[in-house]
Scaffold this active site. Structure first.
Site, PDB file in Angstrom:
ATOM      1  CG  HIS A 129      -0.414   0.223   2.529  1.00 24.40           C
ATOM      2  ND1 HIS A 129      -0.146  -0.806   3.400  1.00 24.40           N
ATOM      3  CD2 HIS A 129      -0.056   1.343   3.180  1.00 24.40           C
ATOM      4  CE1 HIS A 129       0.343  -0.323   4.522  1.00 24.40           C
ATOM      5  NE2 HIS A 129       0.402   0.979   4.411  1.00 24.40           N
ATOM      6  CB  SER A 142       4.830   3.104  11.737  1.00 21.92           C
ATOM      7  OG  SER A 142       3.449   2.804  11.733  1.00 21.92           O
ATOM      8  CG  ASP A 196       0.282  -4.245   3.012  1.00 16.61           C
ATOM      9  OD1 ASP A 196       0.659  -3.569   2.024  1.00 16.61           O
ATOM     10  OD2 ASP A 196      -0.101  -3.727   4.071  1.00 16.61           O
TER      11      ASP A 196
END
Length: 839
Positions: A94, A208, A125
């Protein structure tokens, strides 16, 4: 079984509001335990963290176009170097995104290097970025080893990355689960599937995403991916498949990714027993896989996919693939990735019985969009594999990532799948390009679609095609360069001649309308397509009403709520039957009207007529009738009266945009009038006295309403009737009323006061300058707070006294400034609302 509390979850980088996540599926059992950290561990953690610093980067990135449900955006995240020699950085999918990516990595010593997208997984991901190691001149690069086998419940970890926008943050936590199902983030966004996630107690926030989850030996055991907003809980992606992908990249080999288009979740044995798992099979599975506490359950099979075609059903318990017992996601994916283009023999438990079937394995990369088409401001691409799961749809169709120019009246709509354009089926972007090339310029065609948020409701919309503005380009991902190659499409069909269409107006149903009925046959619908955002207005179409003031020459008056800028493509619809092109002839610099022109030859048989203009202006107390149309095309006649005249005041906007100034307007006693954006106020003879209109304010969502005396359009209208191009001049000033008492306090002489009081006027007011346009010819002569006493020898008592500016190159103006009268010669400037060039 532990049930997850339904609270919001979000990606660590908190990209945008859509990242506020919803609750996830119920997950498998996980034992929560925490290792007690000893004093001897503290120096070792310090050493491990310091060693890792040179391998961790901050990432600033830009996604230049909407793609796969995500909008274009600028953001920041984290990543870490996994191959220093080749300059490979691991971060989240992402972050890399499935569309175009532009970014840079900031090293620990604040050196900046450009990065390009090297690989993004179709569904999990994670993704890889690449930089040129030779560009890092002052720091020795470090790489962090991937150790997925070290992820265990109870170990202490450190998450080091760009948390909350800080360059480097170190946050500690403990892994509490290693078999959590993938978190669910919502429908119209990216979601992972068919993988476990690690869960830990650790409070992380924006930026993060992509941080390494490091154990006490300095190895990465997970990749920070998401978390819950309201709890100190974070989700880490296991690195098993990440490590495999990295090794294949290092070997220069492709990364095969297979799928049978089915989604599985992990459930514990107690839940699986409720779904029909026989005791003898459970005993056998526990013996073969002693570390397993559950099995994989089929959650979704996509329509027309291999699993659906083979016979797999939701609720089936996966037992074997190619004869081997499979209870974990890693083994499931291993079989699929090794058999792309082949078949798998699958055994499941259904109703306590073993069911066998064979399913073909699709290439997951082929189901992920690697092309997109830009049409004007719209973006479309093939429907993505990962998004198909959110709505249980087949992986086909054209997905609208940005609807700006395709669905012009609803540009913010999301999740649209196009089915047909101009009656022709569209199942992929190649169909889309081929169909669009056949549509002639200046055409209006139907576009049929539905939204994946409500797949049972089909909708249609009129697409206005303007190839001059709506350029089309096809972008194809180039995995060798990391960029997207562009192909411009230019071979569109030419514009067709306009064929006249008959248009007959419906009869008015009001019994007391009288001669005003004729006015209803002069009102037309006007649509103005603004192709680009310019002059403070977004690039979206405006729709409203106008009135024909010269049927022979095709002149139509409309408010600037519909035509706010000269960059537009207007059309006129007559009697809701015939739509024809028009062009802008005049845009007034201060009054709220524009004049359009259409070609009368484009109209077939019609009872369209022009409105006659009343020579008598409306005054407070006069009765009149407002003729207008409802949103459904019904013609209405509303009896009303003028309550007052007032100066239209529109506050300045926070950004430069046109607004009406220096004008007198009429208020009506009918609150119902504000339900309509436009109307014609007519007398008993059916002659227009004023135009009711919406006035643009500093907000696109609200308007001010008032009636403009029809006499304001006459000078410009007469020029156009004579075939002249209207050219007005202006002082470029803004005025506001001030009372005679205030003028006296400012130094107005008693002689001037007596002259004003003897003049015929409905108000005892004067006019103060509140703004002078910078760089205009008047800016060095007139000043703010000047009170105008007279213009060319005539005292100024009303806004209309300023109209002399339109036809004079120079004016003699007497002003009151600092208690002194000054006689000034002020040059005017030619008005122009036209924009000659845009970039």
């Amino acid at each position: 079984m532990d049930i997850d509390t339904p609270v919001a979850e979000s990606f660590g980088d908190h990209i945008h509001a859509k990242r506020q996540r919803t609750s996830s599926f119920g997950t498998a059992n996980g034992v929560s335990s925490t290792k007690i950290q000893t004093q001897s561990d503290i120096p070792k953690w310090q050493t491990v963290s310091e060693t890792a610093f040179n391998g961790i980067v901050s990432i600033r990135f830009y996604m230049p176009t909407s793609f796969d449900g995500e909008p274009s955006l600028c953001s920041e995240a984290s990543g870490f170097i996994v191959d220093a020699e080749r300059g490979i950085i691991l971060t989240n999918r992402h972050v890399v995104g499935s569309g175009p990516f532009v970014g840079e990595a900031i090293m620990h010593d604040h050196e900046e290097v450009n990065v390009k997208a090297l690989y993004r997984d179709p569904i999990h991901d994670f993704g890889f970025l690449q930089f040129d190691p030779s560009q890092v001149k002052y720091m020795k690069l470090a790489e962090i080893r991937l150790a997925p086998e070290n992820a265990r419940v109870g170990i202490d970890v450190r998450v080091i990355g760009n948390d909350a926008g800080e360059k480097l943050s170190i946050l500690n936590g403990s892994i509490s689960r290693i078999d959590r199902n993938a978190p669910a983030y919502g429908q119209l966004t990216y979601n992972d599937l068919n993988t476990f996630y690690l869960q830990a107690a650790s409070s992380l926030s924006g930026g993060s995403s992509g941080s390494p989850v490091i154990d006490i030996n300095g190895n990465a055991v997970g990749l920070q991916a998401g978390g819950r907003c309201e709890e100190a809980t974070n989700f880490f992606l296991p690195l098993d498949r990440v490590k495999r992908a990295l090794e294949l990249i290092q070997q220069g080999k492709p990364i095969p990714r297979g799928t049978i288009q089915a989604e599985f979740i992990y459930e514990t044995f107690d839940e699986v027993r409720r779904m029909g798992l026989p005791e003898e099979i459970e005993t056998m599975v526990r013996k073969v896989c002693p570390d397993s506490v559950g099995m994989l359950i089929t959650l979704t099979t996509l329509p027309d996919g291999p699993s659906k075609s083979a016979g797999l059903e939701p609720g089936d318990v996966l037992l074997r693939i190619n004869g081997e017992i499979v209870t974990h996601f890693v083994a499931l994916e291993k079989f699929m990735d090794e058999n792309v283009g082949g078949t798998l023999s699958i055994e499941v438990i259904r109703n306590s019985e073993i069911v066998k079937f064979t399913a073909s394995v699709d290439d997951m990369h082929a189901l992920t969009p690697s092309q997109y088409v830009v049409y004007g401001g719209s973006v479309v691409h093939n429907f993505a594999y990962q998004m198909a799961y959110s709505c249980n749809m087949p992986v086909r169709g054209v997905f609208v990532a940005d609807a700006t120019d395709l669905l012009q009246s609803i540009p913010k709509i999301q999740g649209v799948i196009i089915e047909r354009i101009d009656g022709k089926s569209v199942s992929n972007i190649n169909d889309f390009v081929n169909v669009m090339k056949t549509i002639p310029d200046h055409s209006q065609v139907p576009i049929d679609f539905f939204s994946i948020t409500n797949i049972h409701e089909r909708q249609t919309h009129t697409l206005f095609v303007e190839h001059q503005w709506q350029k089309m380009r096809v972008y194809t991902r180039n995995d060798n360069t990391g960029y997207w190659d562009c192909e411009r499409i230019t071979d569109f069909a030419k514009a067709r001649d306009v064929s006249p269409v008959d248009a007959k107006f419906p009869a008015m149903l009001n019994s007391n309308v009288g001669k005003a009925a004729r006015v209803s046959r002069s009102i037309v619908m006007v649509r103005s397509m603004i192709p680009v955002g310019i002059e403070g207005y977004g690039g979206s179409p405006k729709t409203g009403l106008g009135v024909v003031v010269d049927a022979e020459k095709g002149l139509v008056v409309v408010s600037q709520q519909v035509v706010p800028t000269s960059i537009c493509e207007p059309t006129i619809t007559i009697a809701n039957s015939s739509t024809i092109p028009a062009k802008l002839r005049f845009l007034h610099p201060t009054q709220n009207f524009a004049i359009l022109q259409y070609d009368p030859k484009h109209i077939g048989k019609s009872d369209l007529c022009q409105v006659d203009i009343s020579p008598t202006p409306l005054r407070p107390g006069d009765h009149t009738r407002m003729v207008t149309q409802s949103m459904y095309g019904d013609t209405l006649c509303i009896d009303t009266a003028v309550t007052s005249t007032f100066p239209m005041k529109v506050n300045r906007s926070n950004f430069p945009r046109w607004r009406s100034i220096n004008c007198e307007t009429l208020a009506l006693d009918t609150p119902q009038a504000k339900d309509y954006l436009f109307g014609v106020l007519a007398d008993d003879e059916g002659r227009a006295q004023a135009l009711w209109a919406a006035y643009i304010t500093n907000s696109d969502k609200s308007y001010s309403y008032a009636a403009m005396p029809i006499q304001a359009i006459v000078p410009v209208l007469e020029m156009l009737k004579r075939g002249e191009e209207p050219r007005l001049r202006s002082l470029n000033i803004e005025l506001a009323m001030t009372s005679l008492a205030q003028a006296v306090n400012a130094g107005l002489s008693h002689k001037r006061l007596e002259e004003y009081q003897q003049m015929e006027s409905s108000r005892n007011v004067m006019f103060r300058i509140v703004g002078v346009e910078a760089l205009s010819k008047a800016s060095g002569v007139l000043k703010e707070l000047d009170i105008i006493i007279s213009i060319n020898g005539k005292p100024m008592k009303a806004f209309e006294d300023l109209d002399v500016q339109y036809t004079h190159d120079e004016l003699d103006i007497v002003v009151l400034r600092q208690k002194k009268e000054l006689a000034l010669k002020v040059k005017t400037t030619e008005c122009s609302r036209s924009t000659d060039k845009i970039v």
